[in-house]
Design a protein around this motif. Structure first.
Motif, PDB file in Angstrom:
ATOM      1  N   TYR A 110       0.850  -1.190   0.000  1.00 55.69           N
ATOM      2  CA  TYR A 110       0.000   0.000   0.000  1.00 55.69           C
ATOM      3  C   TYR A 110       0.886   1.241   0.000  1.00 55.69           C
ATOM      4  CZ  TYR A 110      -3.353   3.578   1.322  1.00 55.69           C
ATOM      5  OH  TYR A 110      -4.121   4.710   1.340  1.00 55.69           O
ATOM      6  N   ASP A 112       0.519   5.635  -1.570  1.00 63.63           N
ATOM      7  CA  ASP A 112      -0.071   6.675  -2.426  1.00 63.63           C
ATOM      8  C   ASP A 112      -1.503   6.353  -2.834  1.00 63.63           C
ATOM      9  OD1 ASP A 112       2.414   7.953  -2.332  1.00 63.63           O
ATOM     10  OD2 ASP A 112       3.119   6.931  -4.129  1.00 63.63           O
ATOM     11  N   GLY A 113      -2.283   5.800  -1.892  1.00 67.83           N
ATOM     12  CA  GLY A 113      -3.676   5.509  -2.177  1.00 67.83           C
ATOM     13  C   GLY A 113      -3.903   4.271  -3.019  1.00 67.83           C
ATOM     14  N   LYS A 114      -2.870   3.449  -3.232  1.00 65.24           N
ATOM     15  CA  LYS A 114      -2.991   2.234  -4.030  1.00 65.24           C
ATOM     16  C   LYS A 114      -2.716   1.006  -3.170  1.00 65.24           C
ATOM     17  CE  LYS A 114       0.032   3.426  -7.163  1.00 65.24           C
ATOM     18  NZ  LYS A 114       0.857   3.406  -8.400  1.00 65.24           N
ATOM     19  N   GLU A 171      -6.752   1.184  -7.145  1.00 64.25           N
ATOM     20  CA  GLU A 171      -6.259   2.562  -7.184  1.00 64.25           C
ATOM     21  C   GLU A 171      -7.419   3.532  -7.342  1.00 64.25           C
ATOM     22  OE1 GLU A 171      -3.169   5.311  -9.828  1.00 64.25           O
ATOM     23  OE2 GLU A 171      -3.618   3.238 -10.408  1.00 64.25           O
ATOM     24  N   LYS A 172      -7.336   4.643  -6.623  1.00 61.15           N
ATOM     25  CA  LYS A 172      -8.353   5.680  -6.758  1.00 61.15           C
ATOM     26  C   LYS A 172      -8.273   6.294  -8.147  1.00 61.15           C
ATOM     27  CE  LYS A 172      -8.967   7.015  -1.914  1.00 61.15           C
ATOM     28  NZ  LYS A 172     -10.360   6.548  -1.921  1.00 61.15           N
ATOM     29  N   VAL A 181     -12.950   3.999  -7.816  1.00 61.60           N
ATOM     30  CA  VAL A 181     -11.772   3.142  -7.668  1.00 61.60           C
ATOM     31  C   VAL A 181     -11.722   2.200  -8.863  1.00 61.60           C
ATOM     32  CG1 VAL A 181     -10.736   1.290  -6.303  1.00 61.60           C
ATOM     33  CG2 VAL A 181     -11.776   3.232  -5.152  1.00 61.60           C
ATOM     34  N   SER A 197     -16.393   5.233  -5.006  1.00 58.97           N
ATOM     35  CA  SER A 197     -15.264   5.531  -4.125  1.00 58.97           C
ATOM     36  C   SER A 197     -15.326   4.722  -2.828  1.00 58.97           C
ATOM     37  CB  SER A 197     -15.250   7.020  -3.781  1.00 58.97           C
ATOM     38  OG  SER A 197     -14.146   7.325  -2.963  1.00 58.97           O
ATOM     39  N   ASP A 239     -12.314   3.195   0.447  1.00 64.99           N
ATOM     40  CA  ASP A 239     -10.949   3.177   0.960  1.00 64.99           C
ATOM     41  C   ASP A 239     -10.195   1.982   0.369  1.00 64.99           C
ATOM     42  OD1 ASP A 239      -8.648   3.467   2.428  1.00 64.99           O
ATOM     43  OD2 ASP A 239      -9.458   2.478   4.200  1.00 64.99           O
ATOM     44  N   THR A 240      -9.213   2.234  -0.486  1.00 61.92           N
ATOM     45  CA  THR A 240      -8.485   1.152  -1.155  1.00 61.92           C
ATOM     46  C   THR A 240      -7.662   0.325  -0.176  1.00 61.92           C
ATOM     47  OG1 THR A 240      -6.685   2.701  -1.652  1.00 61.92           O
ATOM     48  CG2 THR A 240      -8.362   2.382  -3.350  1.00 61.92           C
ATOM     49  N   GLU A 257       1.220   6.461   5.940  1.00 60.39           N
ATOM     50  CA  GLU A 257       0.451   7.278   6.853  1.00 60.39           C
ATOM     51  C   GLU A 257       0.507   6.721   8.269  1.00 60.39           C
ATOM     52  OE1 GLU A 257      -4.035   5.945   6.244  1.00 60.39           O
ATOM     53  OE2 GLU A 257      -3.051   6.400   4.353  1.00 60.39           O
TER      54      GLU A 257
END
Length: 509
Positions: A52, A54-56, A74-75, A80, A101, A103-104, A133
């Motif tokens: 995980y 960068d949002g992927k 991925e967003k 997604v 959308s 949460d990936t 994060e």
């Protein structure tokens, strides 16, 4: 003709043993008995990956050499995109699906948990960079709890979070875990073939922990300094190095060297050389294990290594070309190997050339794609309807009962929504929801821009057929109820009438 439900369990087990990974996952979701049969048969999963950044999210399940199932989430705008591929890194061969959308990170963990939580796995590799994060490890533990993976080795990439060891303790069956490893490949110009391994061995709660670095070249003086540096600054129980196709100067099979309070045990064979440096106080408890190694060059040796391990680790450098967004296994910068960052670009170029040559000899068979991984025809796009907390505009305007359901968070959803979404993605088998659930979601309008463009027997259902099926089910239940009433209530009524008549006659007499 005999149906599947009439086949004895012993015969079913023989059939299950011939099924691939995704077919077994599909069969497990059909009935309780089939789940027991699938879980009673052996299944070998040599390696799995989760990443995980960068949002992927990335989930890769390896089932053999050059055989893997890959899902990347991925967003994309307000939604997604889920990219699925089997045995290929070629983006033109990916099957892509879109969904509202979500949460990936949670979706990736749910996929990993759904597919692997009850399966014996050799290694799970985690790509969780240090700059991820805050609180990511805590989120993983909370999401997976109380389930735990049955895995022999937990591995993370070189630059992964430092809290990885304690994280392992909380998500695996500790009795099954044999080792913990942090692994990385250092940039090297020229060759892409690993020939040297340097690793430090320590312990965590009784399990060996290895910090393994791999290079494609060997300079005795440079790595001799690194060997001494790691031993005196990292304080390992044992510092190891393994060199492919090397021999000791004296060409002896074994040497023992003492220096102050340390001892180095050196071994050699036709496969290469390997050395282990330790404190003298640790030699007695490590000696038997070290002497029993037939070939200590590990997976560097094609003759003695497990075939999958040899293939997998030798393909680490190719990840620069195959998965450029997921190449954290290649180390950039280190404490004792400085000045190697300039070798990164030449290594990428060499990896791209090697990948082109590899593809020239690879013939990808898409005619037998695994269940859920069939590639759509050119130009087709699969859109997943509004599920997993996404509400329609009508519900938003009227303030329906679903207005308070969180969007993009798996923890705030019921299992029906989650399983329905994964069914559309091709992870779990299609499920017939009961009429109560159907009525609950009947108020969800469907926007015209999320309709399914391609419909096939694997991923879609005809609504008219579903309605007809529901009506026939209701009629069948009504008939059964009437039959039940006639059989069981008629004797009771007759008995009551007979009793009443007999009492009336007695009273009259």
């Amino acid at each position: 003709m005999v149906s599947w439900s009439q086949i004895p369990p012993e015969i079913k087990r023989h059939v299950v043993q011939k099924l691939d990974f995704m077919s077994r996952i599909s069969l497990k979701n059909t009935s309780h008995l089939d789940r027991q049969i699938v879980e009673s048969t052996k299944l070998y999963i040599p390696r799995a990956r989760f990443g995980y950044k960068d949002g992927k999210s990335l989930v890769v399940i390896y089932t053999g050499i050059e055989k893997f199932l890959r899902l990347e989430m991925e967003k994309c705008g307000n939604g997604v995109v889920i990219q699925k591929s089997e045995n290929s890194y070629d983006h033109s061969k990916f099957a892509r699906k879109f969904m509202p959308s979500i949460d990936t990170f949670s979706l990736g963990l749910f996929v990993l948990k759904s597919l692997l939580i009850d399966i014996n796995i050799e290694v799970i590799e985690w790509d969780l960079p240090e700059e991820s994060e805050e609180g990511m490890v805590e989120r993983i533990v909370k999401f997976l709890s109380p389930a735990r993976f049955q895995v022999k080795e937990m591995a993370c990439l070189w630059n992964s979070t430092e809290s990885f060891q304690s994280f392992c303790f909380q998500i695996v069956v500790w009795e099954h875990l044999k080792s913990i490893r942090r692994i990385g490949v250092f940039p090297t110009s020229g060759s892409l073939q690993p020939i040297f391994i340097h690793e430090d061995e320590s312990e965590f709660n009784g399990r060996p922990c290895y910090k393994t670095s791999i290079t494609m070249s060997y300079l005795a003086e440079l790595f001799g300094m690194a060997f001494d540096f790691s031993f005196h600054h990292q304080n390992p129980i044992c510092a190891n190095y393994r060199l492919k196709n090397g021999t000791t100067p004296e060409k002896e099979k074994f040497q023992r060297k003492e220096e102050d309070d340390t001892v180095t045990r050196c071994y050699a064979s036709e496969c290469g050389t390997w050395e282990h440096k330790m404190l003298k106080e640790n030699e007695d408890r490590l000696k038997q294990r070290l002497d029993s190694q037939k070939c200590g060059t590990s997976w560097l040796c094609e003759n003695h290594a497990d075939p999958f391990d040899y293939w997998y680790h030798h393909n680490f450098p190719l990840r620069l070309a195959q998965e450029p967004d997921w190449n954290a296994v290649i180390c950039i910068g280190s404490d004792f190997l400085l000045g190697l960052d300039d070798l990164f670009d030449p290594m990428i170029k060499a990896a791209e050339e090697a990948e082109e040559k590899r593809l020239e000899n690879v013939i990808l068979d898409t005619s037998t794609s695994s269940w859920g991984f069939r590639r759509l025809d050119e130009g087709e796009v699969q859109r997943i309807p509004h599920v997993m907390g996404h509400k329609s505009d009508d519900v938003k305007k009227t303030g329906g009962s679903k207005a308070g359901k969180p969007k993009g968070d798996l923890n705030g959803l019921n299992m029906r929504d989650i399983m329905k979404c994964l069914e559309e993605v091709g992870i779990v088998e299609d499920i017939q929801w009961n009429s109560e659930d159907s009525e609950e979601n009947s108020g969800d309008g469907e926007d015209p821009d999320v309709l399914k463009v391609s419909k096939d027997s694997e991923d879609s259902k005809n609504p008219e057929e579903f309605i007809a099926y529901s009506e026939s089910s209701k009629q069948s239940l009504l008939q059964k109820f009437q039959l039940f009433s006639f059989i069981f209530l008629t004797p009771i009524v007759v008995s009551f009438v007979f009793y009443f008549v007999s009492q009336l006659i007695s009273f009259c007499l």
